[in-house]
Design an enzyme around this catalytic site. Structure first.
Site, short mmCIF file in Angstrom:
data_model
loop_
_atom_site.label_atom_id
_atom_site.label_comp_id
_atom_site.label_asym_id
_atom_site.label_seq_id
_atom_site.Cartn_x
_atom_site.Cartn_y
_atom_site.Cartn_z
N GLY A 13 0.81 -1.22 0.00
CA GLY A 13 0.00 0.00 0.00
C GLY A 13 0.84 1.26 0.00
O GLY A 13 0.60 2.18 -0.79
N CYS B 80 2.42 0.93 13.96
CA CYS B 80 0.99 0.88 14.27
C CYS B 80 0.80 0.49 15.73
O CYS B 80 -0.08 -0.30 16.06
CB CYS B 80 0.26 -0.09 13.34
SG CYS B 80 0.94 -1.75 13.32
#
Length: 618
Positions: A358, A478
């Site tokens: 991504g 994250c």
């Protein structure tokens, strides 16, 4: 009785037409009376009175019969009868009403009565409750005093609001508050019974209120620590966290914000897609998807390529536009590190942990398929999805490689920009992966930061400090744990004095911590940005941006992954992971665990650990 009272009630007032007719009739009568002679009028009146005054005379026979009947009847006490009547019907106003019947009927039907409506109008002009006094107190509003009067009104409203709040606080303080914390007996009963999640949630809310204002609402004889311990137990019971992870996440926030964070982790983040600007524009893509029955809207002003999907009549991951590479399913938080990296055309860029692609494809789109992007991932099986997305989105300036990222820059160096989205514990994406609640242990928060530090130092050494517009390293995770975020970049600043932290250029995000539980970080750490699911409705994320201002030493550039691992372990032993702030080691306790581990390994091999070993064996 009832029929008489019904007749005594006053009828409705006459209508306007009836009143006008009566008034005209009255005026006509006055005119007729004025024309008649006075003598005649007097005679008629006297005759009328005489006729009315003459009583009706009964015959003698009738009078005698009445007298005889009265004699036969018993004597009645009228006073007692009236008292009994009053007590029976409880109607004390009947006598008064009976006396007023004739007058009321006369007032109602007397056509000669005249109503003085002028006086009524005068009375209406002066109501009982008048605003004249209030209007007199107010100043005349004009352009000069408008601002002053407005300010005065605002001050009065503020004072009233403050007084109301003070009264509310005083009422809460005066009202005795029940003890929220259960007693030991109640806890024993709760342990035996099935957990009641409703009461647990109610208790958590009440404890948070107490902790936010402990000085006022705290119960006597109870410490703040007792409330915190009870709240952590309830969080583990209600949300399903391990005690270790619940306490670690709870310490990042205030009690109220911590509850918001835990609540947000129970809800999945919105589905978002990123427009592939190599093949289409966001407006055109949005219109096409809307025509297919997709309900969407732009994510926010901070990104020009993101779209949020609310619902869809077609599978969003199988539309013709998806298969043609017009967009990719990507979390909104994954846009942030690429925006901070700010890649330029014709640059050499390294994505150290690229799968599933991504961020890599976003970098290629921002570079408009110019320059060169190295997409590296240490896990060979994950490179399959990376290659698939690169081909589908039409990225032609990308090279896929499979190296241990710690081998850079020995493999290749001299990059203009490097993006390191480091492997982490995943405490920011619990909404996606609920297994994180129970799978993460204290050991993970020691080993993972250890790897992250090595990767970040390798990224710093792989960047060309003499790049015209580059020399940039973006570090992201994250995770919301301080051990994986602020502690890692603070370590890099200490080990590599040839880099500095710079502003990320992101429009949203909270400042990183400069101190945490007694540990002080470099002041520039506040330039990094934190993201939480309860504040921005994105996954928990951390982004920091470095600028390399000088070359690294030759030894650092030529070191292999094994050499870096050895050096990192040596530094960890010397520094106690993070200056002994987040983890401490006791040699005696460690020796016990090591000895136990050795015995277990021998038992697995079928060797008796108590047996004497030959002298030639080590």
């Amino acid at each position: 009785m009832g029929s008489r009272r019904h007749k005594n009630k006053q009828a409705a007032p006459p209508t306007l037409e009836e009143f006008q007719a009566r008034k005209e009739k009255k005026a006509n009568r006055k005119l007729e009376k004025g024309k008649r002679p006075s003598t005649t009028q007097g005679d008629e009146v006297s005759d009328r009175k005489k006729k009315k005054s003459k009583p009706f005379k009964k015959s003698r026979k009738e009078e005698e019969e009445v007298v005889e009947e009265d004699k036969d009847l018993p004597e009645v006490d009228l006073e007692e009868l009236s008292k009994a009547r009053k007590s029976l019907f409880d109607d004390e106003e009947d006598d008064d009403e009976a006396g007023l019947v004739d007058e009321e009927l006369k007032d109602e039907f007397d056509l000669e009565q005249e109503y003085d409506y002028d006086e009524d109008e005068d009375n209406d002009a002066h109501p009982i409750f008048s605003d004249d006094d209030d209007e007199a107190d107010l100043e005349e509003l004009n352009a000069q005093n408008m601002e002053a009067l407005s300010k005065k009104l605002d001050e009065e409203e503020a004072e009233e609001a403050e007084e109301a709040e003070m009264e509310l606080v005083e009422a809460e303080n005066m009202q005795p508050r029940a003890d929220i914390l259960p007693t030991e007996e109640q806890e024993e009963m709760m342990a035996q019974e099935t957990p009641n999640l409703t009461s647990t949630r109610t208790r958590m809310i009440e404890i948070v209120k107490v902790l936010e204002n402990f000085k006022t609402l705290g119960a006597e004889g109870r410490s703040r620590g007792e409330y915190v311990d009870r709240l952590l137990k309830d969080i583990c019971e209600y949300f399903g966290y391990t005690p270790f992870l619940a306490e670690k996440l709870f310490n990042l926030f205030s009690p109220a914000e911590a509850m918001e964070f835990f609540e947000a982790n129970e809800i999945a983040r919105p589905i978002t897609i990123r427009t592939n600007t190599l093949k289409t524009r966001r407006r055109d893509l949005a219109q096409t998807l809307v025509n297919r029955g997709v309900n969407l809207q732009p994510i926010g002003s901070w990104t020009k390529v993101g779209l949020q999907i609310f619902d869809s009549q077609v599978p969003i991951g199988a539309t013709p536009e998806y298969l043609a590479g017009h967009y990719i399913l990507q979390a909104a938080s994954s846009f942030l590190p690429v925006i901070a990296l700010d890649p330029h055309e014709n640059e050499r860029i390294l994505d150290m942990a690229a799968a599933p692609g991504g961020k890599t494809t976003y970098i290629s789109a921002m570079m408009k398929n110019t320059g060169c992007v190295f997409a590296n991932d240490a896990n060979k099986s994950r490179t399959k999805s990376l290659i698939a997305n690169i081909h589908r989105l039409g990225c032609t300036n990308t090279i896929v490689c499979n190296y241990d990222a710690r081998e850079f820059p020995k493999v290749i160096g001299g990059f203009d920009r490097i993006l390191l989205d480091a492997p982490c514990s995943g405490t920011g994406v619990i909404g996606k992966d609920q297994s994180v609640k129970v799978s993460r242990t204290e050991k993970d928060f020691i080993q993972i930061p250890h790897l992250q530090k090595q990767l970040l130092l390798s990224a710093i050494d792989s960047v060309d400090c003499n790049s015209k517009h580059g020399g940039v390293i973006v570090y992201s995770t994250c995770s919301v744990a301080v051990e994986e975020d602020e502690a890692v970049i603070d370590y890099a600043l200490r080990k590599r004095p040839n880099v500095k932290l710079v502003d990320t250029g992101l429009a949203i995000g909270k400042e990183a911590f400069t101190s945490y539980r007694g540990k002080k970080f470099h002041p520039s750490v506040k330039l990094a940005r934190r993201y939480y699911p309860h504040t921005y409705n994105v996954d928990g994320f951390f982004v920091a941006k470095f600028q390399k201002i000088g070359p690294s030493s030759f030894d650092d550039n030529q070191a292999s992954a094994k050499e870096k691992e050895t050096a990192a372990r040596k530094e960890a032993l010397e520094e106690g992971i993070i200056h002994s702030d987040f983890a401490t080691f006791e040699d005696e306790e460690d020796d016990k665990y090591i000895e136990k581990s050795v015995k277990n390994n021998l038992l697995k091999k079928g060797v008796n650990p108590k047996a004497k070993r030959p002298s030639n064996e080590k």
